[in-house]
Design an enzyme around this catalytic site. Sequence first.
Site, PDB file in Angstrom:
ATOM      1  N   ASP A  21       0.815  -1.223   0.000  1.00 51.20           N
ATOM      2  CA  ASP A  21       0.000   0.000   0.000  1.00 51.20           C
ATOM      3  C   ASP A  21       0.844   1.267   0.000  1.00 51.20           C
ATOM      4  OD1 ASP A  21      -2.249  -1.722   0.316  1.00 51.20           O
ATOM      5  OD2 ASP A  21      -1.804  -1.816   2.452  1.00 51.20           O
ATOM      6  N   GLU A  22       2.024   1.209  -0.551  1.00 55.32           N
ATOM      7  CA  GLU A  22       2.898   2.393  -0.578  1.00 55.32           C
ATOM      8  C   GLU A  22       2.456   3.384  -1.639  1.00 55.32           C
ATOM      9  OE1 GLU A  22       4.070  -0.687  -1.027  1.00 55.32           O
ATOM     10  OE2 GLU A  22       5.481  -1.167   0.580  1.00 55.32           O
ATOM     11  N   LYS A  24       2.279   2.194  -5.110  1.00 58.10           N
ATOM     12  CA  LYS A  24       3.060   1.782  -6.290  1.00 58.10           C
ATOM     13  C   LYS A  24       2.283   2.053  -7.584  1.00 58.10           C
ATOM     14  CE  LYS A  24       3.355  -2.413  -4.524  1.00 58.10           C
ATOM     15  NZ  LYS A  24       2.985  -2.261  -3.112  1.00 58.10           N
ATOM     16  N   GLY A  25       0.946   1.998  -7.460  1.00 61.60           N
ATOM     17  CA  GLY A  25       0.092   2.162  -8.638  1.00 61.60           C
ATOM     18  C   GLY A  25       0.319   3.486  -9.348  1.00 61.60           C
ATOM     19  N   LYS A  26       0.503   4.532  -8.560  1.00 66.33           N
ATOM     20  CA  LYS A  26       0.611   5.859  -9.181  1.00 66.33           C
ATOM     21  C   LYS A  26       1.897   5.998 -10.011  1.00 66.33           C
ATOM     22  CE  LYS A  26       0.959  10.571  -7.734  1.00 66.33           C
ATOM     23  NZ  LYS A  26       0.646  11.535  -6.688  1.00 66.33           N
ATOM     24  N   ASN A  46      -4.809 -10.494  -3.639  1.00 65.39           N
ATOM     25  CA  ASN A  46      -4.560  -9.858  -2.333  1.00 65.39           C
ATOM     26  C   ASN A  46      -4.131  -8.406  -2.527  1.00 65.39           C
ATOM     27  OD1 ASN A  46      -2.226 -10.910  -3.498  1.00 65.39           O
ATOM     28  ND2 ASN A  46      -1.281 -11.542  -1.596  1.00 65.39           N
ATOM     29  N   ALA A  47      -3.559  -8.120  -3.698  1.00 68.08           N
ATOM     30  CA  ALA A  47      -3.176  -6.744  -4.011  1.00 68.08           C
ATOM     31  C   ALA A  47      -4.439  -5.944  -4.300  1.00 68.08           C
ATOM     32  CB  ALA A  47      -2.279  -6.724  -5.242  1.00 68.08           C
ATOM     33  N   GLY A  48      -4.354  -4.644  -4.152  1.00 71.70           N
ATOM     34  CA  GLY A  48      -5.506  -3.819  -4.497  1.00 71.70           C
ATOM     35  C   GLY A  48      -5.045  -2.424  -4.838  1.00 71.70           C
ATOM     36  N   HIS A  49      -5.398  -1.968  -6.021  1.00 74.00           N
ATOM     37  CA  HIS A  49      -5.095  -0.571  -6.309  1.00 74.00           C
ATOM     38  C   HIS A  49      -6.327   0.086  -6.903  1.00 74.00           C
ATOM     39  CE1 HIS A  49      -3.077  -3.246  -9.266  1.00 74.00           C
ATOM     40  NE2 HIS A  49      -3.919  -2.658 -10.070  1.00 74.00           N
ATOM     41  N   ARG A 154       3.051 -29.305  -5.353  1.00 74.53           N
ATOM     42  CA  ARG A 154       3.059 -29.750  -6.745  1.00 74.53           C
ATOM     43  C   ARG A 154       1.775 -30.449  -7.161  1.00 74.53           C
ATOM     44  NH1 ARG A 154       8.656 -31.672  -5.099  1.00 74.53           N
ATOM     45  NH2 ARG A 154       7.494 -31.299  -3.176  1.00 74.53           N
ATOM     46  N   GLN A 228       2.411  -6.415  -3.464  1.00 71.66           N
ATOM     47  CA  GLN A 228       2.765  -6.456  -2.041  1.00 71.66           C
ATOM     48  C   GLN A 228       4.102  -5.722  -1.863  1.00 71.66           C
ATOM     49  OE1 GLN A 228       1.533  -9.668  -3.435  1.00 71.66           O
ATOM     50  NE2 GLN A 228      -0.343  -8.647  -2.934  1.00 71.66           N
ATOM     51  N   ARG A 307     -10.039  -2.743   5.667  1.00 75.43           N
ATOM     52  CA  ARG A 307      -9.591  -2.669   7.071  1.00 75.43           C
ATOM     53  C   ARG A 307      -8.822  -1.376   7.321  1.00 75.43           C
ATOM     54  NH1 ARG A 307      -6.290  -8.212   7.720  1.00 75.43           N
ATOM     55  NH2 ARG A 307      -5.726  -7.706   5.581  1.00 75.43           N
TER      56      ARG A 307
HETATM   57  P1  IMP Z   1      -2.274 -12.821   2.247  1.00 69.97           P
HETATM   58  O1  IMP Z   1      -1.356 -12.331   1.202  1.00 69.97           O
HETATM   59  O2  IMP Z   1      -3.730 -12.587   1.916  1.00 69.97           O
HETATM   60  O3  IMP Z   1      -2.011 -14.245   2.642  1.00 69.97           O
HETATM   61  O4  IMP Z   1      -2.035 -11.972   3.586  1.00 69.97           O
HETATM   62  C1  IMP Z   1      -0.827 -12.069   4.339  1.00 69.97           C
HETATM   63  C2  IMP Z   1      -0.434 -10.714   4.893  1.00 69.97           C
HETATM   64  O5  IMP Z   1      -0.063  -9.855   3.820  1.00 69.97           O
HETATM   65  C3  IMP Z   1      -1.558  -9.984   5.631  1.00 69.97           C
HETATM   66  O6  IMP Z   1      -0.996  -9.239   6.686  1.00 69.97           O
HETATM   67  C4  IMP Z   1      -2.119  -9.056   4.579  1.00 69.97           C
HETATM   68  O7  IMP Z   1      -2.767  -7.943   5.143  1.00 69.97           O
HETATM   69  C5  IMP Z   1      -0.850  -8.676   3.853  1.00 69.97           C
HETATM   70  N1  IMP Z   1      -1.069  -8.272   2.440  1.00 69.97           N
HETATM   71  C6  IMP Z   1      -1.216  -9.079   1.367  1.00 69.97           C
HETATM   72  N2  IMP Z   1      -1.353  -8.359   0.240  1.00 69.97           N
HETATM   73  C7  IMP Z   1      -1.254  -7.076   0.602  1.00 69.97           C
HETATM   74  C8  IMP Z   1      -1.269  -5.854  -0.132  1.00 69.97           C
HETATM   75  O8  IMP Z   1      -1.389  -5.820  -1.368  1.00 69.97           O
HETATM   76  N3  IMP Z   1      -1.138  -4.714   0.601  1.00 69.97           N
HETATM   77  C9  IMP Z   1      -0.965  -4.735   1.955  1.00 69.97           C
HETATM   78  N4  IMP Z   1      -0.928  -5.854   2.682  1.00 69.97           N
HETATM   79  C10 IMP Z   1      -1.075  -7.016   2.007  1.00 69.97           C
END
Ligand code: IMP
Length: 413
Positions: A21-22, A24-26, A46-49, A154, A228, A307
């Site tokens: 969440d630094e 990076k997208g911009k 898990n990433a989100g921008h 595997r 991440q 969150r």
């Molecule tokens: P997971 O990647 O969903 O297994 O989560 C493992 C840890 O990485 C947790 O603390 C998440 O909040 C964190 N995490 C995973 N992806 C991101 C991201 O893109 N930004 C910030 N935290 C992340």
Amino acid sequence: MQKLLSSLGPVAAVIGAQWGDEGKGKVTDILAEHYDIIARACGGANAGHTIVINGTKHVFHLLPSGCLHEKKDIVLGAGMVLHLPTLLEEIETLKESGIDIVNRLYISPESHILFDFHKEIDGALEELRSREKGQGIGTTKRGIGPAYMDKAERVGIRMEMLGKNIEGELKERAKRVLQCYGVTIDTDKEMANMSAAHAVLKGRVIDTIEHMHSGLSNGKTILIEGAQATLLDIDHGTYPYVTSSSTTIAGALQGLGLPPNALTSCIGVAKAYCTRVGSGPFLTEMDEEHADRIRTKGGEFGATTGRPRRCGWLHIPDLKRTAQINGFTHWNITKLDVLDTESEVSVGIDSKSDAEAIYDAIPGWMEPTVGMTSFADLPENAQKYIYFLEQKTGVPAALIGTGQGREEMIIKS
Ligand code: IMP
């Protein structure tokens, strides 16, 4: 910009230096315009921008931020774990906004498919950890860990299987998944998701290594968008409170099938402060009063899960370490403006027996920097803060973010 681009060279990477969440997208979005291929290497949804299209905000999880730029090739590398309904949804969202990316999407046959059942296992394992240990890892519950568990065991199903009949394999798997995790695999639904994805993506699963290497031979340029960040790396992060993939530049090159000597630069992205979502150590975490202010001002709520993010000060030893691991050639310091109203900016410079941070206090600038595009216009104390970070880490701050907008960025030579 031209000076920056020549210092970045033809294969540049953008890598997070903190816990994600630094922003990076911009920087990817700004640079994407000047590169031919935008590549994502590892991780999954898990990433989100947040991407703003025609004034409407959309959150993307799998497609790199650079995807809005027309005519650019988008590569999803072998290191990724792909939840296909999410990918289709993102493609559809872009299509509704008049952006068709299917014909310029290149997906590695070696990337893994992340099924709905992986998400359910992720939830079940988090619940188990919370029950047994009092707290989980705080994952995004997007199934990342379980998909990489299958890969390491595997038994993962890769994108090369798209369009093939994997029903028997899924049914076999269902028995074990039920026995081990109490999770029922809805094989009909998983198969329907596969068919829907095949209908859209057939022909797009190609040898991405060949595509990138022949592109390079023909003078094309590549921008690698890290997902991440380094402190969440499975090897070098704050284990076990990490994600399940390799989030460093080495992981990105591995995930894409590019050799280290192809890389010409690596931009480390760090906020002017620091945030983390999920559990785990955070040495420079702020007191609630500061954290509340920074969280509100910086909009520090997870793009994937919503969150509230934990907020803290920068920690120089972490920045130095991430710079060592990744060989950062440039910093992009983001969200400097969020600190505008702090009378004093603390920076962790060391720690006492790894448990307590030792701080330096830098006088705040107490003046708005929002939207500034020239380093010389920054208040003196803001400039001093940047110089301090450069001097302590040995890496130049080439880009400094001063707001949400694309144009709110200082490019410092
Ligand atoms: P997971 O990647 O969903 O297994 O989560 C493992 C840890 O990485 C947790 O603390 C998440 O909040 C964190 N995490 C995973 N992806 C991101 C991201 O893109 N930004 C910030 N935290 C992340």
